[in-house]
Design an enzyme around this catalytic site. Structure first.
Site, PDB file in Angstrom:
ATOM      1  N   ASP A 174       0.855  -1.184   0.000  1.00 16.69           N
ATOM      2  CA  ASP A 174       0.000   0.000   0.000  1.00 16.69           C
ATOM      3  C   ASP A 174       0.890   1.233   0.000  1.00 16.69           C
ATOM      4  O   ASP A 174       2.079   1.150   0.309  1.00 16.69           O
ATOM      5  CB  ASP A 174      -0.925   0.012   1.223  1.00 16.69           C
ATOM      6  CG  ASP A 174      -2.123   0.941   1.019  1.00 16.69           C
ATOM      7  OD1 ASP A 174      -2.207   1.585  -0.044  1.00 16.69           O
ATOM      8  OD2 ASP A 174      -2.982   1.009   1.923  1.00 16.69           O
ATOM      9  N   HIS A 181      -0.914  -0.579   4.988  1.00 16.19           N
ATOM     10  CA  HIS A 181      -1.531   0.743   5.113  1.00 16.19           C
ATOM     11  C   HIS A 181      -1.135   1.398   6.429  1.00 16.19           C
ATOM     12  O   HIS A 181      -0.726   2.546   6.491  1.00 16.19           O
ATOM     13  CB  HIS A 181      -3.051   0.608   5.036  1.00 16.19           C
ATOM     14  CG  HIS A 181      -3.778   1.834   5.464  1.00 16.19           C
ATOM     15  ND1 HIS A 181      -3.908   2.924   4.649  1.00 16.19           N
ATOM     16  CD2 HIS A 181      -4.379   2.154   6.638  1.00 16.19           C
ATOM     17  CE1 HIS A 181      -4.567   3.874   5.303  1.00 16.19           C
ATOM     18  NE2 HIS A 181      -4.861   3.424   6.513  1.00 16.19           N
ATOM     19  N   ASP A 228      -2.657  -2.686  -2.991  1.00 13.99           N
ATOM     20  CA  ASP A 228      -3.659  -1.679  -2.666  1.00 13.99           C
ATOM     21  C   ASP A 228      -3.101  -0.311  -3.059  1.00 13.99           C
ATOM     22  O   ASP A 228      -1.920  -0.179  -3.364  1.00 13.99           O
ATOM     23  CB  ASP A 228      -3.964  -1.733  -1.159  1.00 13.99           C
ATOM     24  CG  ASP A 228      -5.318  -1.119  -0.835  1.00 13.99           C
ATOM     25  OD1 ASP A 228      -5.882  -0.428  -1.690  1.00 13.99           O
ATOM     26  OD2 ASP A 228      -5.794  -1.336   0.296  1.00 13.99           O
ATOM     27  N   GLU A 232       8.896   5.599  -9.482  1.00 13.92           N
ATOM     28  CA  GLU A 232       7.695   4.803  -9.277  1.00 13.92           C
ATOM     29  C   GLU A 232       7.852   4.064  -7.957  1.00 13.92           C
ATOM     30  O   GLU A 232       8.941   3.632  -7.585  1.00 13.92           O
ATOM     31  CB  GLU A 232       7.511   3.778 -10.410  1.00 13.92           C
ATOM     32  CG  GLU A 232       7.156   4.384 -11.748  1.00 13.92           C
ATOM     33  CD  GLU A 232       5.703   4.846 -11.832  1.00 13.92           C
ATOM     34  OE1 GLU A 232       4.864   4.298 -11.111  1.00 13.92           O
ATOM     35  OE2 GLU A 232       5.430   5.766 -12.615  1.00 13.92           O
TER      36      GLU A 232
END
Lengths: 411, 858
Positions: free
Chosen positions: B629, B833, B699, B667
C-alpha cells in the site's frame, strides 16, 4: 435564409490591431458602455436583443447593480441551447446568496414580433443588431421596441460608415451580413424620427475613436441612448408567460429575498457566532478548573480586552445554567455579519423565535446551547443480536487446495 | 431573408483558435474510403489520449479515425484527459484458466440488488459516425456546424458534431450524402457527409458518448458539477459551527459490465464551506498572533483545495506569496493591470482588504488548445472559498458526528436516494426528450443479481478453534479467556506517565496484569517513569531510560496532540528500535471501560513484540502473501511512501514489513523491489526454503493507474523474484485491491433492505468482462452502508481456481491483529496501510531494520 457566424469580428479587430488598435477591443468597449450605463441608472429589468452567446448577459450577471430580471432574446435557439448553462448560478452564489433577487431568462424570438412579456422593462439593449435587419424591418423594429414595449431606456449601437475608410483592407460593409451601415447623419435621422413617433429623447455617443485629425469622422461604433419622455404604466404589471417567444431557459438565483434562504443563512450565522462564544467560554472554564492560579489571569485580561474591542459596554457574559450554556442574544447581535443580515435586534429575535434549530429563553434574550459535548462513547452500545444463520458455518473437513490443484491440471 | 444571423452577429469574446495554416487535411481522398471494421479492442489504451483539435488533424490522424476510433473523442469542453475507469486494460484474456469462467461456487446463494441500471437501446441500435468534408474548406468550427445544420431535416434533431466528425443515431439513406449550403455573402459550400463507421452500442466511443449524454441529463436536472461529480445545490444542509455546507449528489459512470451496458450511480456528498480563505486567515491570525501567523498559515493552507468565487474552478494552494497583495499587477494581454482593478472591471468584485497576501497555485491544466500551462495562478484569498475538511476537522469528533448523521445513509436511505434519481430521470420531460431523440432509455429499476455468502471461518487459537457470529463478524467475546498462539513475556518494560496521570497509569498497570494472565502473557511489573508534560522532557526521559534490553515502552499521553506521539515514534522506530505503545489518558480514564481497553492494549503489545494471536486454516502450502500500500503525503513535499508486508509462516501470523520513501519522479515499485527481495530472504531464513507461490495484494492503485500496474509493476515484481536464483520460478498472482468504489449492494433481510452479510461474494453481472475480478463484502458495519471491496486479479500464473482465490482472499481478511474481527481488505494490505500511514504521518524516515520482523506499527 442563411445563418452565418461572423468571423468578421475577429477579423475586424485583427486588421484594426495592425494600424489603430483599440484597447480594450471594441466589443469589450461596447459591453463596458452598457455596464457603465447600468451602474449609473440602475435599471431593474433589462432585456438584451440578439444576445447570441450571452456574453453581455454574463457580464451583466456580475455587474448587476440591482438588476432583478435579465432577459436575453435571440432568433437562433441552437446557440442559446449551447450557451445557456453558462448563465447558471455559480457555486459561490449558493454559498453566499446575494441580497437582491435575480432571474435570468432566455427566449427564442425575433425583435420584429410583439411579445407581451417583453413589456414593462427599464432598459433594452440592441448592440450591433439593427444593421443586420432589412430596412423595412427596421421600421417594424422601431414600432415593436419603442411603440409596443416602450421601455424606460433603449441603447442602440451600430457601425459608423464614416469610420470605414480608416479600417485597412475593408471594402464594402464590415460584415457580409450587414444590410446597411449608416453615417452619423443617417443614424441620427432615424433616431430623431423614433423620438418624434414614440415620445423618446435621445443623445448620441460611441466607442472607438480615431486619433489626430481623423477624429472628426466620429466613433467607430456609434451609440444612441434613448430615454422615454412619459411616465410608464406597465412596469408593475404582472409577469406573463410568453405567448409568441419560446422560453429556452429560466433560472432563479438564490438570494436573501427568498425567505427560506434568508432564514437559513441567518440561523447559520447566529449559530456559528453562538457556538464560538460557547466554545470560548468552555475552553476558558476548562483552563481555570484544570490549572493552578497562574492560569487565571490571562483569561480575565482577555475578557476585559474583548469588551473594549467589542466597543459595547454591555458585554453580557456567557453563563452556565444546569446542563446548558446561555449565550445572550446581544453578544450574537454584535457580530457584523448578523447585523448586516437583519437590521434590528427586534427582528433578529422574531426570526429566531420561529426557527426550530434555535433554542431561546422565554423572553428571547438568551440563546440556549448544550453544555457538554455529546459523549464520545455513545456509540459503544453493545447490541446483543439474535444470531441468524447466514450460511453453513465452517465445514470441518480439512481442505488441501494444493492437492485439488493437482487434479485441476498442470496449467 | 430576415437573417437569423442578425441576432448572432455580435462580437464574440475570446474566440476559438483558428487552425494552424497548412494543417488542413487533404480530405478529398479520404471521402472515398470504405467503412472499415474497428480494430481489436486490445489496442485501445486509455491513458494519455490527446483530444484532437478538430479541423486541424494530420492526414495520419484522419486515417486512424476512419479505421476505427483510437483517436476519436467526442468533443466536449473540459473533457477528461485521463481514463478513470481503466477501460481498455484487458488482462483476463491472458489467463487461460479464467477465460471460460471466473466465477466461484462456494457458499449459499443470496439475492441482491445493486446500484446499477441497464441502459436500453432499441434493437439494432448503433451510433453512426460520419466524416464531414467542406468544399471550400471552412476554418471556423462554428461556421462549419452552422452550415451543416441548415440541413437538420436531412440529418435529424439528434446529432453531435465536433467540426469534423458527426455522430448520428440514425443511418442516412446513402453512404455518402452531398449537401449544399450557402453562406450569407453568397458563397456556395458543398458539404459531403460520408459514413465511416457503424459503432456498436458497446464500442468505446459509444460509452464515452453515453457518459456525456448522462452529464447533460444531470445538468438538465439542475445539478452542479464539482470536479467529476454532480451535486444538488437546492437542498443543502449546514453545520453552522464550522460554516460547512453539504450538498448531496451522485457519482455516475456508464460502462460495459459483464453482460450489459449499465449506469452505476452512488450517492456522494460534497463538503463546501461558506468561509473564504481571508476569513480563515483572520481567525488564524487572531488565534496564534502575528508572529507565528506565517508559519501556521502555510501549514494550514498549503495543500487545501479552494474554489474561486467568480467561476467554478478549483485550485490547490501550493504556496503563499507573502510579498504580493491585490495591488500588485500582472500582464493581461499587453497591459499591466492590478488584481484589484482586474476583479473590479471583470467581475464587479471589490477587494475590501488591500493588504491580504495572495495564494499561489501551480496550475497543471493545459492552456487553450493544448498549450503548456500558463504558469502559477495568483489567487486573492477574499475570493476563494475553502472546500473539504481539514485534518483538524476530521479529528474533531463532533464535526464528524454531525457530518455522519447526514452523510451516513442506511441501506434503505441509500437505495431510496438512488431510486429517486431514477424516477426523476424517468419523469422529467426534458430528460426523456433528450434520451428519446437518441433512441436510448434507462431501465427504471435497480439491477437484481445473485451473490454467494462464503462459509464463515473457524478461528484457531492454540489448540482450540471457535466460531464467531457471522453477522457481527467479530470474535472479541469468543476469544476472552483463551490463551493466544504465542506470547512474549514482559520482563523488562517501561511505563511513562505525567504527574496528572499517575493514578490512571497505576490502574492501567494493574488491569494489564489482570487481563494478561488468561491470555498466557507473563508480565513482570513495569518500571514506572514520570515525565514532565513537555515534548523535550518526554524525549529526554526516553533517551535516559530506554535501554538495549528494554522489551516494550508504554507512554501515557495527556492529550491526543500529535507532536508528542510523533516524538515517541520517531525516537523508538528510528534511533532506538524498541516496540512502543502510546495510550491517551482519556481512553483509560473510565474505570468501567478499562478491562476492555486493557485487553486490547495487551493484545497489541504482544503483537508488537512478535507474539501471535490467532489463525485460520490456509489450505495452500509454501505460500507467501504480500501486501502493498502507499501513503501520499500531500503536505510535506508530496513525497509518497510505500509499504510492503509479507507473510513468513503457514498460519499467516508472522509478517515481515518494510517501508520505503519514494524519491521524486520514481515509481513506488522501484523502491519496493528491494523490499520484496528482503522479504523473500526472510522467508528463506524462517522456512529454509523459498515460497513456491507468491500472491501479491496491491492496494493504493488510483483510478486510471491500472495499466501502469499491469505494464510496469508486474514485470518489476517478476524481475525482483528472479534475483533469488535463475531456476527459482514460483507461481505468482497479482491482485489489485480497491476500496474506493461506487458499487453498492443491498440485500433483503426479513423483508427489510439491509447490508449483505460478511462474506458475500459477487462475481457476475457487475464485474467487467475484460477482467478477472470479483467483489467481497468482508466486514460488518453497524451504521450506514457497507462498502464492498473490489479485487482484480491482473496476473495469475498460479492456476488457482477462482473459488479458491476468492476464499483465500476472504480468509486473509480475518488475519488483522489490531481488530478482533473481519476487516475490509486482506490483512497484509491493512498492515501495509498502517505502516505507510505511521511513517508518512509521524516518522518521515525509514524505520530501523531491526524492527522488520515485528508488527511494531500496529
Amino acid at each position: 435564409m442563411c445563418l452565418m457566424r461572423t468571423h468578421s469580428r475577429a477579423d475586424l479587430t485583427k486588421t484594426l490591431a495592425m494600424t489603430t488598435p483599440f484597447s480594450p477591443p471594441l466589443y469589450m468597449q461596447r459591453y463596458q458602455f452598457v455596464i457603465d450605463y447600468v451602474k449609473t441608472y440602475r435599471p431593474k429589468k433589462v432585456i438584451d436583443f440578439g444576445c447570441a452567446e450571452c456574453c453581455l448577459l454574463k457580464k451583466l450577471k456580475f455587474h448587476r447593480n440591482g438588476i432583478q430580471l435579465l432577459v436575453g432574446v435571440d432568433i437562433n435557439s441552437v446557440v442559446l441551447l449551447k450557451r445557456m448553462h453558462t448563465l447558471a448560478p455559480l457555486i459561490s452564489d449558493y454559498l453566499q446568496p446575494s441580497d437582491g433577487p435575480l432571474t435570468i431568462e432566455l427566449y427564442q424570438g425575433s425583435v420584429t414580433e410583439r411579445e407581451p412579456c417583453t413589456r414593462g422593462f427599464d432598459l433594452v439593449t440592441c448592440v450591433e443588431l439593427i444593421e443586420h435587419l432589412e430596412l423595412v424591418e427596421v421600421a417594424s423594429f422601431s414600432e415593436v421596441v419603442f411603440g409596443y414595449m416602450s421601455p424606460g431606456a433603449v441603447i442602440v449601437s451600430t457601425p459608423n460608415a464614416e469610420f470605414n475608410p480608416l479600417l485597412p483592407g475593408l471594402r464594402g460593409f464590415r460584415n457580409y451580413d450587414h444590410k446597411f451601415e449608416w453615417t452619423r447623419a443617417e443614424f441620427q435621422t432615424w433616431a430623431h424620427k423614433v423620438c418624434r413617433d414614440y415620445g423618446y429623447s435621445v443623445h448620441f455617443t460611441g466607442v472607438g475613436e480615431a486619433v489626430g485629425h481623423w477624429r472628426e469622422v466620429g466613433f467607430c461604433t456609434q451609440i444612441a441612448v434613448f430615454q422615454r419622455n412619459f411616465h410608464d404604466t406597465m412596469s408593475n404589471a404582472k409577469r406573463l408567460e410568453p405567448s409568441v417567444y419560446r422560453l429556452m431557459y429560466r433560472v432563479v438565483y438564490p438570494s436573501l429575498s427568498d425567505n427560506n434562504i434568508y432564514q437559513r443563512t441567518l440561523v447559520n450565522e447566529v449559530l456559528y457566532e453562538a457556538q464560538h462564544l460557547r466554545q470560548e467560554w468552555l475552553s476558558r472554564m476548562n483552563m481555570d478548573s484544570s490549572n493552578n492560579a497562574h492560569f487565571c489571569a490571562p483569561p480575565l485580561m482577555d475578557v476585559f480586552q474583548h469588551g473594549l474591542e467589542g466597543g459595547t459596554r454591555d458585554c453580557q457574559p456567557v453563563y452556565q445554567q444546569g446542563g446548558t450554556i446561555c449565550v445572550p442574544l446581544a453578544r450574537v447581535w454584535s457580530s457584523p455579519r448578523v447585523r448586516a443580515l437583519c437590521g434590528s435586534v427586534q427582528r433578529l429575535r422574531e426570526e429566531l423565535q420561529v426557527d426550530s434549530r434555535v433554542r431561546m429563553s422565554a423572553d428571547g434574550t438568551v440563546l440556549i446551547l448544550p453544555a457538554a459535548a455529546d459523549d464520545e462513547d455513545d456509540e459503544e452500545v453493545e447490541e446483543e443480536e439474535n444470531v441468524k444463520a447466514v450460511s453453513g458455518v465452517a465445514n470441518n473437513v480439512e481442505e488441501d487446495w494444493d492437492r485439488e490443484l493437482g487434479c485441476y491440471g498442470n496449467v | 431573408m430576415t437573417g437569423r444571423a442578425r441576432a448572432r452577429s455580435r462580437g464574440r469574446g475570446r474566440g476559438q483558435e483558428p487552425a494552424a495554416p497548412g494543417a488542413q487535411p487533404s480530405v478529398s481522398q479520404e471521402a472515398a474510403k470504405p467503412v472499415m471494421p474497428p480494430p481489436p479492442e486490445g489496442q485501445l489504451v486509455g491513458r494519455g489520449r490527446q483530444k484532437p483539435a478538430p479541423g486541424a488533424m494530420s492526414e495520419e490522424a484522419m486515417m486512424q479515425i476512419s479505421a476505427g476510433f483510437q483517436q476519436v473523442k467526442i468533443g466536449e469542453r473540459g473533457g477528461r484527459r485521463r481514463d478513470f475507469h481503466d477501460s481498455g486494460v484487458h488482462t483476463r484474456q491472458l489467463m487461460e484458466h479464467v477465460k471460460e469462467s471466473k466465477t466461484g461456487v462456494s457458499g449459499t446463494a443470496i439475492e441482491l440488488r445493486a446500484n446499477f441500471m441497464r441502459l436500453l437501446s432499441r434493437p439494432l441500435w448503433a451510433l453512426y459516425q460520419y466524416h464531414v468534408d467542406f468544399k471550400p474548406p471552412m476554418e471556423s468550427r462554428r461556421l462549419r456546424s452552422a452550415l451543416l445544420f441548415q440541413h437538420e431535416e436531412t440529418l435529424g434533431k439528434a446529432h453531435t458534431f465536433d467540426g469534423a466528425i458527426l455522430f448520428l443515431p440514425n443511418k442516412l439513406h446513402n453512404t455518402e450524402t452531398v449537401l449544399c449550403s450557402e453562406t450569407r455573402n453568397g458563397e456556395k459550400v458543398e458539404i459531403t457527409v460520408t459514413l465511416t463507421n457503424e459503432l456498436p452500442p458497446s464500442s468505446p466511443v459509444c460509452l464515452q458518448f453515453y457518459n456525456i449524454l448522462f452529464r447533460r441529463i444531470l445538468r438538465i436536472l439542475n445539478m452542479q458539477q464539482i470536479g467529476r461529480h454532480y451535486y444538488n445545490p437546492d437542498d443543502p444542509f449546514n453545520i453552522p459551527q464550522h460554516r460547512l455546507t453539504i450538498w448531496p449528489g451522485f457519482v455516475t459512470t456508464i460502462l460495459q459490465y459483464e453482460s450489459s451496458i449499465m449506469l452505476c450511480t452512488d450517492v456522494s456528498h460534497k463538503v463546501l464551506r461558506s468561509e473564504t480563505v481571508l476569513d480563515f486567515m483572520y481567525s488564524l491570525r487572531h488565534q496564534c498572533g502575528d508572529q507565528r501567523f506565517p508559519e501556521a498559515c502555510t501549514k494550514e493552507l498549503v495543500g487545501l483545495i479552494i474554489l474561486t468565487k467568480y467561476n467554478n474552478k478549483t485550485y490547490r494552494i501550493d504556496d503563499i506569496a507573502w510579498d504580493h497583495t491585490p495591488n500588485n499587477t500582472f500582464k493581461k494581454g499587453d497591459t499591466e493591470i492590478s488584481f484589484k482593478n482586474y476583479f473590479k472591471t471583470q467581475y464587479g468584485l471589490d477587494i475590501t482588504d488591500g493588504n491580504q497576501v495572495l495564494l499561489v497555485s501551480h496550475v497543471k491544466r493545459l492552456g487553450p488548445s493544448g498549450r503548456p500551462p500558463p504558469g502559477p495562478a495568483m489567487l486573492v484569498p477574499e475570493f476563494c472559498y475553502l472546500t473539504g475538511l481539514t485534518d483538524k476537522m476530521r479529528a474533531d469528533f463532533n464535526i464528524m458526528k454531525d457530518l455522519a448523521s447526514h452523510t451516513r445513509l442506511s441501506p434503505e436511505q441509500r437505495e431510496g436516494r438512488i431510486n429517486r434519481l431514477i424516477s426523476n430521470i424517468n419523469r422529467n420531460a426534458d430528460v426523456q426528450n433528450e434520451l428519446t431523440t437518441w433512441g436510448l432509455s434507462f431501465e427504471n429499476r435497480l439491477l437484481s443479481l445473485n451473490g454467494r455468502v462464503l462459509p464463515s471461518e473457524r478461528i484457531i487459537q492454540g489448540g482450540r478453534a471457535y466460531e464467531y457470529n457471522p453477522w457481527t463478524a467479530d470474535w472479541a467475546k469468543e476469544m476472552r479467556g483463551l490463551p493466544l498462539i504465542s506470547c512474549m513475556s514482559l520482563d523488562n518494560w517501561l511505563m511513562f506517565y505525567t504527574r496528572r496521570n499517575a493514578d490512571v497509569a497505576q490502574s492501567l498497570l494493574q488491569t494489564l496484569n489482570k487481563v494478561s494472565g488468561p491470555m498466557g502473557i507473563r508480565m513482570q511489573r513495569a518500571i514506572m517513569i514520570e515525565y514532565e508534560d513537555r515534548q523535550e522532557s518526554l524525549l529526554r526521559a526516553l533517551q535516559q531510560n530506554v535501554a538495549r534490553e528494554t522489551q516494550m515502552v508504554v507512554v501515557i499521553l495527556p492529550t491526543n496532540r500529535k507532536d508528542k506521539y510523533d516524538c515517541v515514534k520517531k525516537y523508538l522506530c528510528v534511533e532506538c528500535p524498541t516496540p512502543s505503545q502510546c495510550v491517551v489518558s482519556r481512553t483509560i480514564s473510565k474505570p468501567q471501560a478499562l478491562m476492555t481497553v486493557a485487553t486490547k492494549i495487551a493484545l497489541q503489545m504482544n503483537c508488537k513484540m512478535g507474539g501471535e494471536l490467532w489463525s485460520v486454516e490456509i489450505p495452500l502450502r509454501q505460500l507467501m502473501i504480500v501486501g502493498i500500500d502507499c501513503y501520499h503525503d500531500t503536505a510535506a513535499g508530496k513525497r509518497s511512501i510505500g509499504a510492503l508486508v509479507a507473510s513468513l509462516n503457514q498460519g499467516m501470523s508472522r509478517w515481515f514489513s518494510k517501508c520505503v520513501l519514494q524519491n521524486r519522479g520514481q515509481e513506488i515499485i522501484d523502491a519496493l523491489k528491494g523490499s520484496l527481495q528482503a522479504a523473500l530472504k526472510a522467508y528463506l531464513k524462517y522456512n529454509n526454503s523459498l515460497p513456491s507461490r507468491i500472491i501479491v495484494y496491491r492496494d493504493g492503485v488510483g483510478d486510471g493507474m491500472l495499466q501502469s500496474v499491469v505494464d510496469y509493476e508486474v514485470p518489476q515484481i517478476m524481475q525482483s523474484i528472479k534475483t533469488m536464483g535463475q531456476d527459482y520460478e514460483p507461481k505468482l498472482s497479482v491482485v489489485v485491491v480497491k476500496k474506493r468504489i461506487s458499487s453498492r449492494f443491498f440485500a433483503r433481510i426479513d423483508g427489510k433492505i439491509a447490508n449483505p452479510p460478511p462474506g458475500t461474494v459477487i462475481d457476475t453481472e457487475v464485474t467487467r468482462p475484460e477482467w478477472y475480478d470479483f467483489f467481497i463484502v468482508s466486514q460488518a458495519v453497524r451504521f450506514g452502508c457497507v462498502a464492498p471491496t473490489h479485487y482484480n486479479v491482473v496476473f495469475d500464473s498460479s492456476g488457482l481456481k477462482p473459488d479458491h482465490m476468492q476464499r483465500l482472499t476472504y480468509k486473509l481478511c480475518h488475519m488483522y491483529y489490531n481488530w478482533q474481527g473481519i476487516v475490509r481488505v486482506p490483512a497484509p494490505c491493512q498492515y501495509a496501510h498502517k505502516l505507510a500511514f505511521l511513517v508518512g504521518q509521524s516518522i518521515h524516515k525509514e524505520p530501523n531494520m531491526n524492527l522488520d520482523d515485528f508488527l511494531y506499527y500496529l
